[in-house]
Every structure is written in C-alpha cells, then in structure tokens.
Design a protein around this motif. Sequence first.
Motif, mmCIF file in Angstrom:
data_model
loop_
_atom_site.group_PDB
_atom_site.id
_atom_site.type_symbol
_atom_site.label_atom_id
_atom_site.label_comp_id
_atom_site.label_asym_id
_atom_site.label_seq_id
_atom_site.Cartn_x
_atom_site.Cartn_y
_atom_site.Cartn_z
ATOM 1 N N ALA A 185 31.381 -26.787 8.542
ATOM 2 C CA ALA A 185 32.384 -25.738 8.744
ATOM 3 C C ALA A 185 33.298 -25.955 9.932
ATOM 4 C CB ALA A 185 31.681 -24.384 8.891
ATOM 5 N N SER A 186 32.954 -26.842 10.863
ATOM 6 C CA SER A 186 33.776 -26.992 12.072
ATOM 7 C C SER A 186 35.176 -27.508 11.750
ATOM 8 C CB SER A 186 33.087 -27.911 13.081
ATOM 9 O OG SER A 186 32.813 -29.175 12.512
ATOM 10 N N GLY A 187 35.317 -28.348 10.733
ATOM 11 C CA GLY A 187 36.642 -28.832 10.348
ATOM 12 C C GLY A 187 37.535 -27.718 9.844
ATOM 13 N N PHE A 188 36.961 -26.763 9.128
ATOM 14 C CA PHE A 188 37.727 -25.613 8.661
ATOM 15 C C PHE A 188 38.219 -24.774 9.837
ATOM 16 C CE2 PHE A 188 37.509 -21.058 7.474
ATOM 17 C CZ PHE A 188 38.607 -21.017 6.636
ATOM 18 N N VAL A 189 37.348 -24.560 10.824
ATOM 19 C CA VAL A 189 37.748 -23.807 12.017
ATOM 20 C C VAL A 189 38.830 -24.573 12.774
ATOM 21 C CG1 VAL A 189 36.926 -22.773 14.168
ATOM 22 C CG2 VAL A 189 35.475 -22.753 12.136
ATOM 23 N N MET A 190 38.697 -25.891 12.817
ATOM 24 C CA MET A 190 39.725 -26.714 13.462
ATOM 25 C C MET A 190 41.093 -26.490 12.800
ATOM 26 S SD MET A 190 40.425 -30.716 13.018
ATOM 27 C CE MET A 190 41.045 -30.193 11.414
ATOM 28 N N ALA A 191 41.112 -26.424 11.472
ATOM 29 C CA ALA A 191 42.375 -26.203 10.765
ATOM 30 C C ALA A 191 42.974 -24.840 11.107
ATOM 31 C CB ALA A 191 42.147 -26.323 9.254
ATOM 32 N N LEU A 192 42.120 -23.822 11.223
ATOM 33 C CA LEU A 192 42.614 -22.499 11.615
ATOM 34 C C LEU A 192 43.242 -22.533 13.005
ATOM 35 C CD1 LEU A 192 39.753 -20.124 10.381
ATOM 36 C CD2 LEU A 192 41.960 -20.529 9.308
ATOM 37 N N PHE A 193 42.531 -23.148 13.958
ATOM 38 C CA PHE A 193 43.050 -23.211 15.325
ATOM 39 C C PHE A 193 44.310 -24.069 15.409
ATOM 40 C CE2 PHE A 193 38.721 -21.965 16.948
ATOM 41 C CZ PHE A 193 39.151 -20.806 17.557
ATOM 42 N N LEU A 194 44.353 -25.147 14.643
ATOM 43 C CA LEU A 194 45.529 -26.022 14.673
ATOM 44 C C LEU A 194 46.757 -25.277 14.162
ATOM 45 C CD1 LEU A 194 46.526 -28.863 15.337
ATOM 46 C CD2 LEU A 194 45.956 -29.533 12.995
ATOM 47 N N ALA A 195 46.578 -24.487 13.112
ATOM 48 C CA ALA A 195 47.692 -23.677 12.615
ATOM 49 C C ALA A 195 48.136 -22.666 13.665
ATOM 50 C CB ALA A 195 47.287 -22.972 11.327
ATOM 51 N N GLY A 196 47.161 -22.081 14.376
ATOM 52 C CA GLY A 196 47.511 -21.150 15.434
ATOM 53 C C GLY A 196 48.243 -21.815 16.584
ATOM 54 N N LEU A 197 47.800 -23.003 16.951
ATOM 55 C CA LEU A 197 48.460 -23.734 18.040
ATOM 56 C C LEU A 197 49.893 -24.096 17.669
ATOM 57 C CD1 LEU A 197 45.567 -26.132 19.150
ATOM 58 C CD2 LEU A 197 46.520 -24.240 20.469
ATOM 59 N N ARG A 198 50.101 -24.502 16.420
ATOM 60 C CA ARG A 198 51.443 -24.879 15.995
ATOM 61 C C ARG A 198 52.366 -23.662 15.891
ATOM 62 N NH1 ARG A 198 50.675 -30.138 13.733
ATOM 63 N NH2 ARG A 198 49.549 -31.155 15.440
ATOM 64 N N GLY A 199 51.787 -22.480 15.877
ATOM 65 C CA GLY A 199 52.602 -21.273 15.797
ATOM 66 C C GLY A 199 52.994 -20.690 17.138
ATOM 67 N N ILE A 200 52.474 -21.256 18.228
ATOM 68 C CA ILE A 200 52.818 -20.752 19.563
ATOM 69 C C ILE A 200 54.188 -21.276 19.972
ATOM 70 C CG2 ILE A 200 52.142 -20.758 21.991
ATOM 71 C CD1 ILE A 200 49.252 -20.981 21.115
ATOM 72 N N ASP A 201 55.001 -20.410 20.522
ATOM 73 C CA ASP A 201 56.355 -20.775 20.938
ATOM 74 C C ASP A 201 56.298 -21.787 22.083
ATOM 75 O OD1 ASP A 201 59.019 -20.946 21.446
ATOM 76 O OD2 ASP A 201 59.329 -18.810 21.820
ATOM 77 N N ASP A 202 56.995 -22.904 21.923
ATOM 78 C CA ASP A 202 57.000 -23.942 22.951
ATOM 79 C C ASP A 202 57.616 -23.473 24.262
ATOM 80 O OD1 ASP A 202 55.790 -25.737 21.280
ATOM 81 O OD2 ASP A 202 57.654 -26.665 20.591
ATOM 82 N N SER A 203 58.498 -22.486 24.184
ATOM 83 C CA SER A 203 59.142 -22.013 25.415
ATOM 84 C C SER A 203 58.128 -21.398 26.374
ATOM 85 C CB SER A 203 60.228 -20.997 25.073
ATOM 86 O OG SER A 203 59.685 -19.860 24.429
ATOM 87 N N ILE A 204 57.057 -20.804 25.829
ATOM 88 C CA ILE A 204 56.025 -20.233 26.695
ATOM 89 C C ILE A 204 55.320 -21.336 27.468
ATOM 90 C CG2 ILE A 204 53.883 -18.882 26.720
ATOM 91 C CD1 ILE A 204 54.814 -17.501 24.195
ATOM 92 N N LEU A 205 54.997 -22.438 26.786
ATOM 93 C CA LEU A 205 54.312 -23.547 27.438
ATOM 94 C C LEU A 205 55.224 -24.215 28.470
ATOM 95 C CD1 LEU A 205 52.584 -25.129 24.305
ATOM 96 C CD2 LEU A 205 51.729 -23.352 25.821
ATOM 97 N N LYS A 206 56.515 -24.369 28.118
ATOM 98 C CA LYS A 206 57.441 -24.991 29.057
ATOM 99 C C LYS A 206 57.629 -24.137 30.302
ATOM 100 C CE LYS A 206 59.986 -27.543 25.507
ATOM 101 N NZ LYS A 206 61.271 -27.698 24.772
ATOM 102 N N ALA A 207 57.638 -22.807 30.124
ATOM 103 C CA ALA A 207 57.763 -21.921 31.284
ATOM 104 C C ALA A 207 56.547 -22.036 32.196
ATOM 105 C CB ALA A 207 57.936 -20.479 30.805
ATOM 106 N N ALA A 208 55.352 -22.160 31.590
ATOM 107 C CA ALA A 208 54.145 -22.319 32.406
ATOM 108 C C ALA A 208 54.149 -23.651 33.138
ATOM 109 C CB ALA A 208 52.908 -22.210 31.509
ATOM 110 N N GLN A 209 54.671 -24.705 32.489
ATOM 111 C CA GLN A 209 54.759 -26.003 33.158
ATOM 112 C C GLN A 209 55.754 -25.973 34.316
ATOM 113 O OE1 GLN A 209 55.739 -28.598 29.901
ATOM 114 N NE2 GLN A 209 53.584 -28.959 29.332
#
Length: 310
Positions: A185-209
């Motif tokens: 099941a860990s691969g399925f959870v990985m797919a869920l998290f990967l979809a969530g990560l790809r949905g985060i706005d890059d501008s938030i990460l760039k502002a934190a950097q």
Amino acid sequence: MSLSSPAVQPAAGPGARRSSAGLLQAWLPKLVLAPSIAISLFFVYGFMLWTFILSLTSSRMLPSYEFVGFAQYARLMVNDRWWVASTNLVVFGGLFVAICLALGLVLAILLDQRIRQEGALRTLYLYPMALSFIVTGVVWKWLLNPGLGIQAMVRSWGFESFRFDWIIDPDMAVYTLVIAAVWQASGFVMALFLAGLRGIDDSILKAAQLDGASLPRIYWRVVIPCLRPVVFSAVMILSHIAIKSFDLVVALTNGGPGYASDLPATFMYAHAFTRAQIGLGSASAMLMLGGVLAILIPYLYSELRSRRHG
C-alpha cells in the motif's frame, strides 16, 4: 344517405413533443439506475440489517430467530480470541497506517525533485497495489518461510546465526502482516502525496526560499501543512483497509501460529462459517461495521463541510 367524414385529430404541436422529450430525458436516468439501486439496497443494506438481526439471536449452524437480545455481544466481550484479534488490529492498523504515511511521503518528496526515470520509478512503486492481497500474502509467505526464504538465503551466505522466523513466532507473527501490507500500500500513498505536492503553488515555495528558509524547513513548515487533506484521506483509506483485512491474513499466516495473528475479519469468518456460531460471528461483524462507520462518518462530514464552506 350521407357519409360523415371521420374526425381529424389535431397533430401534436412542437411544444407537446418538446415536453414529452423533456419528461423522458428527466426520467430516463432514474429508470436506468433503478435496478442497480434496488439490488444495492437489497444485497448490501438488506444483508447488513439481516446480520444485525442474526446478532440478536441464538443462531448456530443455521439461522435461528430465537432472540436473545445482546447476549452474543456479551459473549464476545469475554472471548479471549476476540480480544487477541482486537489487540492485533490495533497493532497492525497503527503500524500499517503510520509506516505507509511516512514511507509514502518520503518517496513522494524524492520523486517530486524531478529526477530522471520518474515515470519508471512511479510505476515500480505503484505496481504492488495492482496485485491482490492473496498474491501478496503468498509471496511474502515464501519470503518469510525460515526454510525457504530470507533466513535460508542469508544463512547460505555463511551467516549461520541469522534468524528471521517471525512468521512462526506467536509474538512476532502480526508484524509479518505489517511488512506485507506496507509493501503493497505504500506506493498508493506515495501517489496520493505526489499529486498533493504537484498541486501546491510554486510561488509559496519561492517566497519561503526568498525568506532564507532551508529545504527541510520549507517541507516541515509549509509543504506538509498544505497536505493535510491528503493525509486525512490517506488515513481514512488505510484504516478502512486495515479493519477489513482478511485475504492477506488467510494467505500469509492463516491467523496462526494458533490464533496469534488473528484479526477481527478472520475471527468473524472462523466463527460464522467454520465453528457454527453464526450469532457470535454476526455480532463481531456488526462491531467491525461500527469501526468502519467511525472512520467514514468523520470523513464524510469533513468533505461535506469543506464543500459547504468552499
């Protein structure tokens, strides 16, 4: 003699035809879905109700409608095997959910770095989820067999003192279920998290950097809090899988040694279908249903609440 001409019926106008077509279009989906809904109501919710009724009777080999109230539930509460199965579910479910979340998040973060061969690695991690738990159980039963699997292989390399016989150890057998379930099941959870990560706005990460935050701090303070809905969904799905786990246990340990790796699902099957205790098995099934509802109701409530406020 006069011949009277037959009355000519007025032709239906365009408005009447449109109303008939609209009425048919409105009712057609209901007519198509009606048989499926009726079958689901009967074979799902109808049998749930029947199981609850049987849990209130003294049914043994065959259903009996001699009602005894909640006596079967009282018997269940003093049954040692039921408490072993319930304890195993807490251990198995807790470790299964926690390890899958941690491992799935780590794999998703690694794949989110746009590494080479990401598609091949994602497929490799997801492949176990395509297998049934029966196949997973049989494969891991071979791997964990002390005379055939990992222990035998390592000893053939010269490490004669190496031991990995958890599958025949009453105190460790439940952890073999965790190993096999996490692998699947860990691969399925990985797919869920990967979809969530790809949905985060890059501008938030760039502002934190730009604020000077390090990459681990960005993930801990920014990214992971943004993944709370994904975490919640993953916990709900994994908990549901853990509660109804049956085929994995049967294929891997069959509840043994003895009943050391029993889970409530295997307890219910054993008493309802092999020990002629239908009433007791039905009572255990209703408690399992209560556990599933305790997971699903908060999930549905949160989903409806988020849509209402969204």
